[in-house]
Design a protein around this motif. Structure first.
Motif, PDB file in Angstrom:
ATOM      1  N   MET A 295      71.103 -30.304  -7.956  1.00  0.00           N
ATOM      2  CA  MET A 295      70.123 -31.195  -7.083  1.00  0.00           C
ATOM      3  C   MET A 295      69.136 -31.863  -8.178  1.00  0.00           C
ATOM      4  SD  MET A 295      69.614 -28.736  -3.910  1.00  0.00           S
ATOM      5  CE  MET A 295      68.294 -29.616  -3.020  1.00  0.00           C
ATOM      6  N   ASP A 296      68.394 -32.865  -7.730  1.00  0.00           N
ATOM      7  CA  ASP A 296      67.500 -33.408  -8.591  1.00  0.00           C
ATOM      8  C   ASP A 296      66.572 -32.533  -8.879  1.00  0.00           C
ATOM      9  OD1 ASP A 296      65.032 -35.225  -9.168  1.00  0.00           O
ATOM     10  OD2 ASP A 296      66.552 -36.630  -9.365  1.00  0.00           O
ATOM     11  N   ASP A 297      65.611 -32.392  -9.977  1.00  0.00           N
ATOM     12  CA  ASP A 297      64.813 -31.528 -10.453  1.00  0.00           C
ATOM     13  C   ASP A 297      63.371 -31.721  -9.489  1.00  0.00           C
ATOM     14  OD1 ASP A 297      66.147 -30.534 -12.380  1.00  0.00           O
ATOM     15  OD2 ASP A 297      65.183 -31.574 -14.310  1.00  0.00           O
ATOM     16  N   LYS A 298      63.139 -33.170  -9.219  1.00  0.00           N
ATOM     17  CA  LYS A 298      62.093 -33.392  -8.265  1.00  0.00           C
ATOM     18  C   LYS A 298      62.259 -33.166  -6.845  1.00  0.00           C
ATOM     19  CE  LYS A 298      60.789 -36.961 -11.594  1.00  0.00           C
ATOM     20  NZ  LYS A 298      60.716 -38.485 -11.957  1.00  0.00           N
ATOM     21  N   THR A 299      63.311 -32.666  -6.653  1.00  0.00           N
ATOM     22  CA  THR A 299      63.880 -32.409  -5.081  1.00  0.00           C
ATOM     23  C   THR A 299      63.203 -31.050  -4.727  1.00  0.00           C
ATOM     24  OG1 THR A 299      65.758 -33.700  -4.804  1.00  0.00           O
ATOM     25  CG2 THR A 299      65.497 -32.228  -3.325  1.00  0.00           C
ATOM     26  N   LYS A 300      62.251 -30.818  -3.566  1.00  0.00           N
ATOM     27  CA  LYS A 300      61.812 -29.660  -3.348  1.00  0.00           C
ATOM     28  C   LYS A 300      63.191 -28.713  -2.313  1.00  0.00           C
ATOM     29  CE  LYS A 300      58.348 -27.459  -0.246  1.00  0.00           C
ATOM     30  NZ  LYS A 300      57.279 -27.755   0.561  1.00  0.00           N
ATOM     31  N   ILE A 301      63.058 -27.510  -2.785  1.00  0.00           N
ATOM     32  CA  ILE A 301      64.166 -26.911  -2.450  1.00  0.00           C
ATOM     33  C   ILE A 301      63.804 -26.290  -1.161  1.00  0.00           C
ATOM     34  CG2 ILE A 301      65.827 -24.922  -2.875  1.00  0.00           C
ATOM     35  CD1 ILE A 301      66.070 -27.318  -4.924  1.00  0.00           C
ATOM     36  N   THR A 302      64.459 -26.815   0.194  1.00  0.00           N
ATOM     37  CA  THR A 302      64.076 -26.251   1.492  1.00  0.00           C
ATOM     38  C   THR A 302      65.600 -26.147   1.942  1.00  0.00           C
ATOM     39  OG1 THR A 302      64.201 -28.475   2.400  1.00  0.00           O
ATOM     40  CG2 THR A 302      62.189 -27.785   1.610  1.00  0.00           C
ATOM     41  N   ALA A 303      65.408 -25.692   3.323  1.00  0.00           N
ATOM     42  CA  ALA A 303      66.575 -25.623   4.170  1.00  0.00           C
ATOM     43  C   ALA A 303      67.344 -26.654   4.290  1.00  0.00           C
ATOM     44  CB  ALA A 303      66.431 -24.901   5.259  1.00  0.00           C
ATOM     45  N   ASP A 304      66.607 -27.972   4.659  1.00  0.00           N
ATOM     46  CA  ASP A 304      67.139 -29.276   4.911  1.00  0.00           C
ATOM     47  C   ASP A 304      67.479 -29.841   3.891  1.00  0.00           C
ATOM     48  OD1 ASP A 304      67.199 -31.566   6.693  1.00  0.00           O
ATOM     49  OD2 ASP A 304      65.915 -32.586   4.935  1.00  0.00           O
TER      50      ASP A 304
END
Length: 383
Positions: A295-304
């Protein structure tokens, strides 16, 4: 979160919880996921619909981004709970139909449908008659359906369906019924989870001599520890045919998992490297880690965000422990009643000199078998 039943009267999978915690330590020693620490919660779902729902609530309250590498026979309960909180279910054991229907589920194997259908194909090569001993339960009601699909494809008669309690301490009456006329062309398949070994022990003790029947089962009901406990090379399981999702534990492809267990779970006797539950948890976390790291480094890791990343994943390698995996529309196999199935490959094993070994090289794909279509006509006895 990872959940599994522990301390119940039915099937127990404590090693899955131990494997999850070992992975947590391993991943964090490697610097985590995108520099983030991996926190793994575990929950004993106690083979209970209410408890597994409470496990799902605990996951939601803690902000868990996925439930990974878990086991529960209460599919309708936990899937509805996870759907309500939009939490993806990655790499479940595959014992319930719900795991292959929900858009929140990302299976890594073909579950019991693939094992049983493949077992039916295997048994059809040498059996005139097959008796299936299975739990008298909603989950168990599915077993003869899939085993029959393998038999029918080869033109053989449906199984003799024998119901049994999956928490019994003695199966003498059931074993006697399964053996029937005790001919070498009769095959007995027992799928009773943790209590399969109790059934085979009862089978060994009926009559004056060992029954001539060919024995079979699926991984999870019979694994190396069961063979060892029942006598090794002198076990009644010697020569038994076993369907598995993965290569045998002796395969070098499991070396990384073994090293993780040795380093981070030393002394945890709940973790058996040959346990398909432990193996499933390992693969599921490997998938989860690869997807998050991609995943992109800037993406917040959430369930969604994890769910959306899983939806876009294809051709993900598990190092040969399974075929490459993916959950895009192109990866779905279109299996009736199992629309989320993406992997219908299994491995044939056999008990030889007290060891579970691969009976033939490579994977066997049973996608065609799981799609009931035109089967060969039933063969008459003697043909």
């Amino acid at each position: 979160m990872t959940w599994a039943p522990v301390g119940t009267n039915a099937t127990n999978m404590p090693g899955m919880l131990g494997m999850a915690k070992a992975v947590e330590s391993y991943v964090n020693d490697q610097g985590g996921l995108h520099g983030r620490k991996l926190k793994v919660l575990t929950c004993n779902e106690r083979d209970d619909a209410v408890t597994v729902t409470e496990c799902a609530k605990q996951a939601a309250d803690a902000g868990a981004v996925a439930v990974v590498g878990s086991y529960s026979e209460e599919g309708s309960s936990f899937i509805s709970a996870l759907e309500g909180d939009d939490i993806p279910y990655i790499g479940g054991y595959g014992i319930t139909e719900d795991e292959y229907q929900s858009l929140m589920s990302y299976p890594i194997n073909g579950g019991l449908p693939a094992l049983l259908a493949g077992s039916g194909l295997q048994l059809a090569q040498s059996c005139k008659k097959v008796a299936l001993v299975r739990p008298d339960s909603i989950t168990g009601d599915q077993f003869p359906i899939f085993l029959d699909q393998g038999l029918k494809e080869e033109g053989k008669h449906p199984v003799e369906d024998i119901l049994a309690k999956d928490d019994s301490t003695d199966y003498t009456d059931v074993a006697t019924q399964a053996v029937g006329d005790d001919k070498a062309s009769t095959c007995v398949s027992a799928v009773l989870g943790d209590h399969t070994s109790t059934f085979f022990d009862s089978l060994r003790r009926i009559g004056d001599v060992q029954p001539k029947v060919q024995l079979s089962s699926v991984i999870g009901s019979v694994q190396q520890s069961v063979v060892d406990a029942s006598g090794g090379a002198k076990s009644p399981l010697e020569g038994a045919k076993i369907a598995d999702w993965y290569p045998p534990a002796s395969d070098p492809k499991w070396d990384e998992m073994k090293s993780v267990i040795s380093k981070y779970a030393f002394g945890d006797d709940t973790i058996d490297v040959a346990d398909p539950g432990v193996q499933t948890t390992w693969i599921a976390y490997s998938v989860f880690a690869k997807v998050v790291r991609a995943m992109d480094d800037k993406t917040k890791i959430t369930a969604d965000s994890v769910r959306r990343a899983m939806d876009a994943t294809t051709k993900l390698s598990t190092g040969g422990l399974t075929p490459d995996l993916g959950w895009t529309d192109a990866d779905l196999l279109n299996i009736p009643d199992h629309p989320r199935m993406v992997n219908a490959d299994i491995v044939y094993q056999k008990v030889r000199q007290g060891r579970l070994v691969q009976a033939q090289p490579g994977f066997v794909n049973v996608t065609k078998t799981l799609k009931p279509a035109s089967y060969a006509p039933l063969k008459r006895d003697g043909q």
